[in-house]
Design an enzyme around this catalytic site. Structure first.
Site, PDB file in Angstrom:
ATOM      1  N   ILE A 190       0.837  -1.206   0.000  1.00  0.00           N
ATOM      2  CA  ILE A 190       0.000   0.000   0.000  1.00  0.00           C
ATOM      3  C   ILE A 190       0.872   1.257   0.000  1.00  0.00           C
ATOM      4  O   ILE A 190       0.645   2.190  -0.772  1.00  0.00           O
ATOM      5  CB  ILE A 190      -0.965  -0.004   1.209  1.00  0.00           C
ATOM      6  CG1 ILE A 190      -1.958  -1.163   1.058  1.00  0.00           C
ATOM      7  CG2 ILE A 190      -1.695   1.326   1.340  1.00  0.00           C
ATOM      8  CD1 ILE A 190      -3.020  -1.242   2.139  1.00  0.00           C
ATOM      9  N   GLU A 209      10.412   3.025   6.525  1.00  0.00           N
ATOM     10  CA  GLU A 209      10.155   1.594   6.700  1.00  0.00           C
ATOM     11  C   GLU A 209      11.007   1.074   7.853  1.00  0.00           C
ATOM     12  O   GLU A 209      12.234   1.222   7.836  1.00  0.00           O
ATOM     13  CB  GLU A 209      10.474   0.857   5.392  1.00  0.00           C
ATOM     14  CG  GLU A 209      10.552  -0.649   5.500  1.00  0.00           C
ATOM     15  CD  GLU A 209       9.307  -1.304   6.081  1.00  0.00           C
ATOM     16  OE1 GLU A 209       8.222  -1.066   5.557  1.00  0.00           O
ATOM     17  OE2 GLU A 209       9.429  -2.043   7.087  1.00  0.00           O
ATOM     18  N   ALA A 274       0.549   3.281   6.457  1.00  0.00           N
ATOM     19  CA  ALA A 274       0.284   2.048   5.685  1.00  0.00           C
ATOM     20  C   ALA A 274       1.119   0.926   6.289  1.00  0.00           C
ATOM     21  O   ALA A 274       2.061   0.435   5.674  1.00  0.00           O
ATOM     22  CB  ALA A 274       0.632   2.275   4.217  1.00  0.00           C
ATOM     23  N   VAL A 275       0.765   0.550   7.522  1.00  0.00           N
ATOM     24  CA  VAL A 275       1.592  -0.407   8.275  1.00  0.00           C
ATOM     25  C   VAL A 275       0.927  -1.780   8.380  1.00  0.00           C
ATOM     26  O   VAL A 275       1.275  -2.572   9.251  1.00  0.00           O
ATOM     27  CB  VAL A 275       1.901   0.132   9.690  1.00  0.00           C
ATOM     28  CG1 VAL A 275       2.756   1.385   9.613  1.00  0.00           C
ATOM     29  CG2 VAL A 275       0.619   0.417  10.461  1.00  0.00           C
ATOM     30  N   ARG A 277      -2.737  -4.482   7.587  1.00  0.00           N
ATOM     31  CA  ARG A 277      -4.183  -4.588   7.802  1.00  0.00           C
ATOM     32  C   ARG A 277      -4.442  -5.743   8.761  1.00  0.00           C
ATOM     33  O   ARG A 277      -3.689  -6.710   8.806  1.00  0.00           O
ATOM     34  CB  ARG A 277      -4.917  -4.828   6.476  1.00  0.00           C
ATOM     35  CG  ARG A 277      -4.751  -3.677   5.489  1.00  0.00           C
ATOM     36  CD  ARG A 277      -5.529  -3.915   4.207  1.00  0.00           C
ATOM     37  NE  ARG A 277      -6.964  -3.983   4.410  1.00  0.00           N
ATOM     38  CZ  ARG A 277      -7.776  -2.931   4.516  1.00  0.00           C
ATOM     39  NH1 ARG A 277      -7.295  -1.705   4.447  1.00  0.00           N
ATOM     40  NH2 ARG A 277      -9.068  -3.094   4.694  1.00  0.00           N
ATOM     41  N   ASP A 317      -9.726 -12.058   3.714  1.00  0.00           N
ATOM     42  CA  ASP A 317      -8.747 -11.408   4.604  1.00  0.00           C
ATOM     43  C   ASP A 317      -8.914 -11.807   6.064  1.00  0.00           C
ATOM     44  O   ASP A 317      -8.022 -11.592   6.887  1.00  0.00           O
ATOM     45  CB  ASP A 317      -8.895  -9.877   4.535  1.00  0.00           C
ATOM     46  CG  ASP A 317      -8.321  -9.292   3.254  1.00  0.00           C
ATOM     47  OD1 ASP A 317      -7.935 -10.079   2.369  1.00  0.00           O
ATOM     48  OD2 ASP A 317      -8.269  -8.049   3.146  1.00  0.00           O
ATOM     49  N   ALA A 325      -7.366 -10.138  -2.911  1.00  0.00           N
ATOM     50  CA  ALA A 325      -8.745 -10.311  -3.362  1.00  0.00           C
ATOM     51  C   ALA A 325      -8.935 -11.640  -4.081  1.00  0.00           C
ATOM     52  O   ALA A 325      -9.909 -12.370  -3.826  1.00  0.00           O
ATOM     53  CB  ALA A 325      -9.126  -9.157  -4.292  1.00  0.00           C
ATOM     54  N   HIS A 449       6.159 -12.703 -31.438  1.00  0.00           N
ATOM     55  CA  HIS A 449       7.190 -11.662 -31.551  1.00  0.00           C
ATOM     56  C   HIS A 449       6.612 -10.511 -32.352  1.00  0.00           C
ATOM     57  O   HIS A 449       6.004 -10.737 -33.371  1.00  0.00           O
ATOM     58  CB  HIS A 449       8.431 -12.205 -32.242  1.00  0.00           C
ATOM     59  CG  HIS A 449       9.455 -11.139 -32.498  1.00  0.00           C
ATOM     60  ND1 HIS A 449      10.263 -10.638 -31.490  1.00  0.00           N
ATOM     61  CD2 HIS A 449       9.768 -10.446 -33.618  1.00  0.00           C
ATOM     62  CE1 HIS A 449      11.046  -9.688 -32.003  1.00  0.00           C
ATOM     63  NE2 HIS A 449      10.747  -9.550 -33.288  1.00  0.00           N
TER      64      HIS A 449
HETATM   65  P1  NAD Z   1       2.301  -4.565   4.679  1.00  0.00           P
HETATM   66  O1  NAD Z   1       2.284  -5.474   5.831  1.00  0.00           O
HETATM   67  O2  NAD Z   1       2.509  -5.097   3.297  1.00  0.00           O
HETATM   68  O3  NAD Z   1       3.437  -3.439   4.895  1.00  0.00           O
HETATM   69  C1  NAD Z   1       3.480  -2.603   6.054  1.00  0.00           C
HETATM   70  C2  NAD Z   1       4.915  -2.175   6.324  1.00  0.00           C
HETATM   71  O4  NAD Z   1       4.913  -1.210   7.368  1.00  0.00           O
HETATM   72  C3  NAD Z   1       5.804  -3.316   6.784  1.00  0.00           C
HETATM   73  O5  NAD Z   1       6.902  -3.420   5.894  1.00  0.00           O
HETATM   74  C4  NAD Z   1       6.246  -2.890   8.202  1.00  0.00           C
HETATM   75  O6  NAD Z   1       7.560  -3.245   8.498  1.00  0.00           O
HETATM   76  C5  NAD Z   1       6.090  -1.376   8.152  1.00  0.00           C
HETATM   77  N1  NAD Z   1       5.898  -0.746   9.474  1.00  0.00           N
HETATM   78  C6  NAD Z   1       5.072  -1.153  10.468  1.00  0.00           C
HETATM   79  N2  NAD Z   1       5.168  -0.311  11.546  1.00  0.00           N
HETATM   80  C7  NAD Z   1       6.076   0.666  11.222  1.00  0.00           C
HETATM   81  C8  NAD Z   1       6.600   1.817  11.904  1.00  0.00           C
HETATM   82  N3  NAD Z   1       6.229   2.170  13.145  1.00  0.00           N
HETATM   83  N4  NAD Z   1       7.521   2.588  11.262  1.00  0.00           N
HETATM   84  C9  NAD Z   1       7.916   2.271   9.997  1.00  0.00           C
HETATM   85  N5  NAD Z   1       7.447   1.177   9.315  1.00  0.00           N
HETATM   86  C10 NAD Z   1       6.536   0.383   9.907  1.00  0.00           C
HETATM   87  O7  NAD Z   1       0.936  -3.736   4.768  1.00  0.00           O
HETATM   88  P2  NAD Z   1       0.161  -2.805   3.758  1.00  0.00           P
HETATM   89  O8  NAD Z   1       1.058  -2.261   2.687  1.00  0.00           O
HETATM   90  O9  NAD Z   1      -0.560  -1.851   4.622  1.00  0.00           O
HETATM   91  O10 NAD Z   1      -0.857  -3.803   3.048  1.00  0.00           O
HETATM   92  C11 NAD Z   1      -1.833  -4.517   3.827  1.00  0.00           C
HETATM   93  C12 NAD Z   1      -2.327  -5.742   3.105  1.00  0.00           C
HETATM   94  O11 NAD Z   1      -3.084  -5.397   1.947  1.00  0.00           O
HETATM   95  C13 NAD Z   1      -1.195  -6.632   2.644  1.00  0.00           C
HETATM   96  O12 NAD Z   1      -1.485  -7.960   3.008  1.00  0.00           O
HETATM   97  C14 NAD Z   1      -1.201  -6.475   1.160  1.00  0.00           C
HETATM   98  O13 NAD Z   1      -0.777  -7.660   0.507  1.00  0.00           O
HETATM   99  C15 NAD Z   1      -2.642  -6.137   0.837  1.00  0.00           C
HETATM  100  N6  NAD Z   1      -2.693  -5.316  -0.379  1.00  0.00           N
HETATM  101  C16 NAD Z   1      -2.408  -5.894  -1.568  1.00  0.00           C
HETATM  102  C17 NAD Z   1      -2.368  -5.127  -2.712  1.00  0.00           C
HETATM  103  C18 NAD Z   1      -2.032  -5.771  -4.021  1.00  0.00           C
HETATM  104  O14 NAD Z   1      -2.188  -6.966  -4.132  1.00  0.00           O
HETATM  105  N7  NAD Z   1      -1.533  -5.030  -5.001  1.00  0.00           N
HETATM  106  C19 NAD Z   1      -2.591  -3.766  -2.657  1.00  0.00           C
HETATM  107  C20 NAD Z   1      -2.865  -3.203  -1.420  1.00  0.00           C
HETATM  108  C21 NAD Z   1      -2.902  -3.997  -0.286  1.00  0.00           C
END
Ligand code: NAD
Length: 478
Positions: A190, A209, A274-275, A277, A317, A325, A449
């Site tokens: 995210i 991060e 975005a930490v 879900r 989820d 999804a 191609h």
């Molecule tokens: P995520 O778990 O992928 O990433 C969150 C990140 O935040 C982690 O790397 C973590 O180390 C970091 N973090 C946590 N606390 C922190 C802090 N205090 N300071 C700095 N960094 C910190 O979570 P997300 O990106 O929120 O996504 C959530 C879920 O939604 C995931 O399971 C993801 O796969 C899903 N999602 C998928 C898609 C896709 O398929 N394209 C798109 C959006 C979301």
């Protein structure tokens, strides 16, 4: 007497609504309970309303803006000054969302799924209590209940959401103007996707991060390349940066974080949290239903999505596994089939992951790190898009395809793509893995191609040192 259904699904996201439609298609009397929406239920869950679809709409718009400014000139196209109308972009996104959520309502009607508006709760004896927005409570009975209540953004104490300044992913999809300085906590899927959107629109984006490793769930060669390309694009990704606190003052957000060098401060106009879900289980299940939670707070299920209570299933989820999804939808279909006595199952080893940045990242199967950890010998073929004519013609030469195969059997174990249209290309690898293909199977297949897909062909050829359009490091065995 309360109305009785063969199946009641709680939640209408991609896991719930797909499961409900499948149940109805199989002849089951089905209802789906959804709490979102003003006068009528807003169907489609996070994915359609505030997740996958609106974020992709914004990624598309913002990337077009970026391309128009930076790339069209290379094609000889002069545009003059390019400006961005953020409200118009948001309006387009909202129309797309409306079209799709209305589309789910139409599908429910066409398939005979009863749509119930309110907050659903599972009671003992497979009863479902629905509380409407006005407080009215209705009870329904069901032979089977499918819990599909989805997930919600995690909030962290150092960065409490603050209207207009500190937002979650939903808030970041609704900014009224492009922030000059944008901070993002979390370099997960995210954080990277939303960080990219606003970066393309002109924000200076800093992503903090906590972990030292970038995209630890991805193949690390691909993650390294992604870090390089995203940094080149303008994202300032700071690893090993743990956010300790935030303060909104004077119309700015001051973020304090710690990294290897000590205490640091970042000042931004807006901050996206975005930490991660977490599964939405609060108040979903009464204590005497027999349904239990696992150590991560997800509903406990087996591989067939059966909970500990007979006749109660959970999908998407809200259960173990990646929050994707398409994984939830397949679980929904499997459960519908199994309720009807069919022997359906989901191949959890074959679920693609995608990150929708530019270039996109997509993968399926094991990473090289995971394969290495098994101790079994393996071989890798890698091929760059820079040697693919179609990619050069399109001006998208960044990235590569990696195919990892078992050394002894040649069976494909994982495919990792960073590059143009990776989200589409990965489907070829998913099919190959699903069919238990060897790298030779792909190598012997004819690819059109010029096309991006040729990178998959060449990477498969490279597994045994047979790539044509590059010098092979690994030599073919005679
Ligand atoms: P995520 O778990 O992928 O990433 C969150 C990140 O935040 C982690 O790397 C973590 O180390 C970091 N973090 C946590 N606390 C922190 C802090 N205090 N300071 C700095 N960094 C910190 O979570 P997300 O990106 O929120 O996504 C959530 C879920 O939604 C995931 O399971 C993801 O796969 C899903 N999602 C998928 C898609 C896709 O398929 N394209 C798109 C959006 C979301």
């Amino acid at each position: 007497m309360s109305e009785k259904f063969d199946v009641i699904v709680i939640g209408s996201g991609p896991a719930g609504y797909v499961g409900a439609i499948k149940c109805a298609q199989l002849g089951l009397k089905t209802a789906c309970v959804e709490m979102e929406g003003a006068d009528t239920p807003s169907l489609g869950g996070t994915c359609l309303n505030v997740g996958c679809i609106p974020s992709k709409a914004l990624l598309e718009s913002s990337h077009k803006f970026y391309e128009t400014q930076k790339d069209l000139i290379k094609h000889g196209i002069n545009t003059g000054e390019v400006t961005m109308d953020v409200p118009a972009m948001m309006g387009r996104k909202d129309n797309i969302v409306k079209g799709l959520t209305d589309g789910v309502a139409m599908l429910f009607k066409a398939n005979g799924v009863t749509s119930i508006h309110g907050r659903g709760k599972l009671l003992a004896g497979k009863k479902v209590q629905v509380t409407a927005a006005n407080g009215d409570v209705t009870e329904y009975e069901a032979e089977n209940v499918i819990l599909a209540a989805g997930s919600q953004s995690v909030e962290i104490p150092p960065a409490p959401l603050t209207e207009g300044f500190i937002v979650d992913s939903t808030g970041a999809l609704a900014f009224e103007a492009t922030p000059k300085r944008l901070g993002v906590i979390g370099a997960g899927v995210i954080g990277l996707e939303l960080g990219s959107v606003w970066n393309y629109l002109g924000s200076e984006v800093v992503i903090l991060e906590a972990q030292d490793r970038f995209l630890p769930m991805a193949d690390q060669r691909m993650a390294k390349e992604a870090n390089k390309l995203m940094s080149r694009q303008g994202l300032d990704i700071r690893l090993g940066a743990r956010v300790m606190g935030t303060e909104v003052k004077g119309g700015e957000v001051v973020v304090s974080y710690q990294d290897a060098a000590g205490d640091q401060e970042l000042v931004v106009d807006k901050l996206i949290v975005a930490v991660g879900r977490s599964p939405s289980t609060d108040g979903l299940v009464a204590p005497d239903t027999g349904v239990t939670l696992d150590e991560r707070g997800s509903i406990s299920v087996n591989d067939f999505c059966e909970t500990d209570a007979p006749g109660v299933y959970a999908v998407g989820d809200i259960v173990r596994g990646p929050m994707l999804a398409h994984k939830g939808s397949e679980e929904g279909i499997m459960v519908a089939e199994r309720i009807c006595g069919h022997k359906a199952q989901v191949n959890f080893d074959c679920i693609p992951s995608v990150i929708y940045t530019h270039p996109e990242l997509a993968w399926v199967g094991k990473t090289e790190e995971e394969v290495k950890a098994t101790g079994e010998p393996y071989k890798v073929g890698q091929f760059p898009f820079a040697a693919i004519g179609r990619a050069l013609a399109a001006g998208t030469p960044d990235g590569f395809v990696r195919v990892i195969a078992d050394e002894a059997t040649d069976r494909i174990l994982g495919v990792h793509i960073i590059g143009p249209q990776a989200s589409e290309l990965i489907a070829q690898a998913v099919i190959a893995l699903e069919f238990g293909s060897s790298s030779e199977d792909l190598a012997l297949t004819v690819f059109a191609h010029p096309s991006y897909s040729e990178a998959i062909h060449e990477a498969a050829l490279a597994v045994d040192g047979q790539a044509i359009h590059m010098a092979n490091k690994r030599k073919k065995k005679k």
